[in-house]
Design a protein around this motif. Structure first.
Motif, mmCIF file in Angstrom:
data_model
loop_
_atom_site.group_PDB
_atom_site.id
_atom_site.type_symbol
_atom_site.label_atom_id
_atom_site.label_comp_id
_atom_site.label_asym_id
_atom_site.label_seq_id
_atom_site.Cartn_x
_atom_site.Cartn_y
_atom_site.Cartn_z
ATOM 1 N N GLN A 19 45.071 -51.122 85.886
ATOM 2 C CA GLN A 19 45.502 -52.265 85.079
ATOM 3 C C GLN A 19 46.431 -53.171 85.877
ATOM 4 O OE1 GLN A 19 44.219 -53.142 82.183
ATOM 5 N NE2 GLN A 19 45.444 -54.995 82.158
ATOM 6 N N LEU A 20 47.328 -52.575 86.672
ATOM 7 C CA LEU A 20 48.206 -53.381 87.529
ATOM 8 C C LEU A 20 47.395 -54.210 88.521
ATOM 9 C CD1 LEU A 20 51.063 -50.828 88.306
ATOM 10 C CD2 LEU A 20 51.271 -52.936 86.973
ATOM 11 N N LEU A 21 46.355 -53.601 89.082
ATOM 12 C CA LEU A 21 45.489 -54.313 90.024
ATOM 13 C C LEU A 21 44.726 -55.428 89.314
ATOM 14 C CD1 LEU A 21 44.655 -54.334 92.982
ATOM 15 C CD2 LEU A 21 42.908 -52.653 92.451
ATOM 16 N N MET A 22 44.277 -55.172 88.092
ATOM 17 C CA MET A 22 43.597 -56.205 87.302
ATOM 18 C C MET A 22 44.540 -57.388 87.061
ATOM 19 S SD MET A 22 40.399 -55.324 86.185
ATOM 20 C CE MET A 22 40.212 -56.093 84.587
ATOM 21 N N GLU A 23 45.765 -57.102 86.663
ATOM 22 C CA GLU A 23 46.714 -58.176 86.367
ATOM 23 C C GLU A 23 47.089 -58.964 87.616
ATOM 24 O OE1 GLU A 23 50.018 -56.815 84.042
ATOM 25 O OE2 GLU A 23 48.715 -56.206 82.376
ATOM 26 N N ARG A 24 47.280 -58.286 88.736
ATOM 27 C CA ARG A 24 47.608 -58.996 89.978
ATOM 28 C C ARG A 24 46.451 -59.880 90.401
ATOM 29 N NH1 ARG A 24 50.304 -62.249 92.273
ATOM 30 N NH2 ARG A 24 50.107 -62.326 94.521
ATOM 31 N N THR A 25 45.239 -59.394 90.271
ATOM 32 C CA THR A 25 44.056 -60.179 90.631
ATOM 33 C C THR A 25 43.909 -61.380 89.703
ATOM 34 O OG1 THR A 25 43.013 -58.176 91.483
ATOM 35 C CG2 THR A 25 41.567 -60.062 91.054
ATOM 36 N N ALA A 26 44.186 -61.208 88.419
ATOM 37 C CA ALA A 26 44.137 -62.335 87.477
ATOM 38 C C ALA A 26 45.151 -63.403 87.856
ATOM 39 C CB ALA A 26 44.386 -61.840 86.053
ATOM 40 N N LYS A 27 46.311 -62.990 88.345
ATOM 41 C CA LYS A 27 47.309 -63.961 88.812
ATOM 42 C C LYS A 27 46.778 -64.734 90.013
ATOM 43 C CE LYS A 27 51.433 -61.595 87.200
ATOM 44 N NZ LYS A 27 52.679 -60.910 87.553
ATOM 45 N N LEU A 28 46.085 -64.043 90.902
ATOM 46 C CA LEU A 28 45.499 -64.718 92.060
ATOM 47 C C LEU A 28 44.439 -65.728 91.629
ATOM 48 C CD1 LEU A 28 45.152 -61.773 94.623
ATOM 49 C CD2 LEU A 28 46.894 -63.577 94.582
ATOM 50 N N LEU A 47 35.621 -57.801 90.798
ATOM 51 C CA LEU A 47 36.377 -57.922 92.040
ATOM 52 C C LEU A 47 37.285 -56.711 92.240
ATOM 53 C CD1 LEU A 47 37.158 -59.469 94.540
ATOM 54 C CD2 LEU A 47 38.625 -60.916 93.140
ATOM 55 N N VAL A 48 37.944 -56.278 91.185
ATOM 56 C CA VAL A 48 38.816 -55.104 91.278
ATOM 57 C C VAL A 48 37.992 -53.862 91.605
ATOM 58 C CG1 VAL A 48 40.287 -53.539 89.932
ATOM 59 C CG2 VAL A 48 40.681 -56.015 89.856
ATOM 60 N N ASN A 49 36.844 -53.695 90.973
ATOM 61 C CA ASN A 49 35.987 -52.546 91.275
ATOM 62 C C ASN A 49 35.555 -52.560 92.741
ATOM 63 O OD1 ASN A 49 36.167 -51.551 88.667
ATOM 64 N ND2 ASN A 49 34.265 -52.505 88.005
ATOM 65 N N TYR A 50 35.230 -53.746 93.258
ATOM 66 C CA TYR A 50 34.866 -53.877 94.675
ATOM 67 C C TYR A 50 36.033 -53.455 95.559
ATOM 68 C CZ TYR A 50 33.840 -55.990 99.183
ATOM 69 O OH TYR A 50 33.638 -56.189 100.533
ATOM 70 N N MET A 51 37.226 -53.937 95.219
ATOM 71 C CA MET A 51 38.398 -53.614 96.031
ATOM 72 C C MET A 51 38.691 -52.117 96.017
ATOM 73 S SD MET A 51 41.015 -56.824 95.591
ATOM 74 C CE MET A 51 41.277 -56.640 93.843
ATOM 75 N N VAL A 52 38.555 -51.492 94.852
ATOM 76 C CA VAL A 52 38.776 -50.045 94.755
ATOM 77 C C VAL A 52 37.762 -49.299 95.620
ATOM 78 C CG1 VAL A 52 38.681 -48.069 93.177
ATOM 79 C CG2 VAL A 52 39.940 -50.137 92.513
ATOM 80 N N GLU A 53 36.506 -49.747 95.602
ATOM 81 C CA GLU A 53 35.470 -49.146 96.445
ATOM 82 C C GLU A 53 35.812 -49.270 97.925
ATOM 83 O OE1 GLU A 53 31.791 -51.056 95.453
ATOM 84 O OE2 GLU A 53 31.733 -50.190 93.444
ATOM 85 N N GLN A 54 36.543 -50.348 98.281
ATOM 86 C CA GLN A 54 36.933 -50.577 99.661
ATOM 87 C C GLN A 54 38.231 -49.842 100.032
ATOM 88 O OE1 GLN A 54 34.770 -52.268 101.709
ATOM 89 N NE2 GLN A 54 33.563 -52.173 99.842
ATOM 90 N N GLY A 55 38.779 -49.097 99.065
ATOM 91 C CA GLY A 55 39.961 -48.288 99.340
ATOM 92 C C GLY A 55 41.288 -48.952 99.038
ATOM 93 N N VAL A 56 41.266 -50.050 98.299
ATOM 94 C CA VAL A 56 42.503 -50.728 97.964
ATOM 95 C C VAL A 56 43.274 -49.912 96.934
ATOM 96 C CG1 VAL A 56 43.472 -52.778 96.821
ATOM 97 C CG2 VAL A 56 41.636 -53.026 98.481
ATOM 98 N N SER A 57 44.556 -49.759 97.167
ATOM 99 C CA SER A 57 45.423 -49.092 96.213
ATOM 100 C C SER A 57 46.080 -50.143 95.326
ATOM 101 C CB SER A 57 46.521 -48.316 96.933
ATOM 102 O OG SER A 57 45.963 -47.312 97.729
ATOM 103 N N ALA A 58 46.317 -49.784 94.097
ATOM 104 C CA ALA A 58 46.966 -50.699 93.168
ATOM 105 C C ALA A 58 48.418 -50.912 93.575
ATOM 106 C CB ALA A 58 46.891 -50.152 91.752
ATOM 107 N N PRO A 59 48.949 -52.103 93.321
ATOM 108 C CA PRO A 59 50.360 -52.336 93.615
ATOM 109 C C PRO A 59 51.230 -51.458 92.718
ATOM 110 C CG PRO A 59 49.471 -54.164 92.364
ATOM 111 C CD PRO A 59 48.316 -53.240 92.695
ATOM 112 N N SER A 60 52.441 -51.179 93.171
ATOM 113 C CA SER A 60 53.326 -50.330 92.374
ATOM 114 C C SER A 60 53.886 -51.062 91.183
ATOM 115 C CB SER A 60 54.456 -49.778 93.226
ATOM 116 O OG SER A 60 55.162 -50.835 93.840
ATOM 117 N N GLU A 61 53.930 -52.390 91.254
ATOM 118 C CA GLU A 61 54.329 -53.187 90.092
ATOM 119 C C GLU A 61 53.638 -54.528 90.145
ATOM 120 O OE1 GLU A 61 58.449 -55.158 91.113
ATOM 121 O OE2 GLU A 61 58.594 -52.984 91.302
ATOM 122 N N ALA A 62 53.444 -55.151 88.973
ATOM 123 C CA ALA A 62 52.699 -56.408 88.904
ATOM 124 C C ALA A 62 53.519 -57.562 89.404
ATOM 125 C CB ALA A 62 52.259 -56.670 87.472
#
Length: 90
Positions: free
Chosen positions: A5-14, A75-90
């Motif tokens: 969810q943190l990764l989703m929110e950060r990506t939405a900000k981008l 986009l988040v699913n793609y990033m996770v597949e590429q090994g991206v870790s979620a940020p520790s905070e949004a």
């Protein structure tokens, strides 16, 4: 809040930044409507890709299938597949 969810929110900000506010964070997180349908232009997509590559250290090959770029979830699913870790905070 989950790391996904943190990764989703950060990506939405981008997305909101890349679109200069045309697509808000809340709109970017809506399912069932593509980012293009919400008003994300080709220039905004390029800005978004640049931001994602810079912030998360992934490479998005525009000569490959880029259908995942149609939504924040894709986009988040793609990033996770590429090994991206979620940020520790949004």
């Amino acid at each position: 809040m989950s790391k996904h969810q943190l990764l989703m929110e950060r990506t939405a900000k981008l997305v909101a930044t890349a679109s200069e506010g045309v697509v808000s964070e809340a709109k970017a997180l809506q399912s069932g409507v593509t980012l293009t349908e919400q008003g994300l232009t080709s220039l905004a997509y390029l800005r978004l890709i640049d931001s994602v590559e810079t912030e998360f250290g992934v490479y998005i090959d525009l000569e490959e299938d880029t259908g995942f770029l149609q939504s924040v979830e894709g986009l988040v699913n793609y990033m996770v597949e590429q090994g991206v870790s979620a940020p520790s905070e949004a």
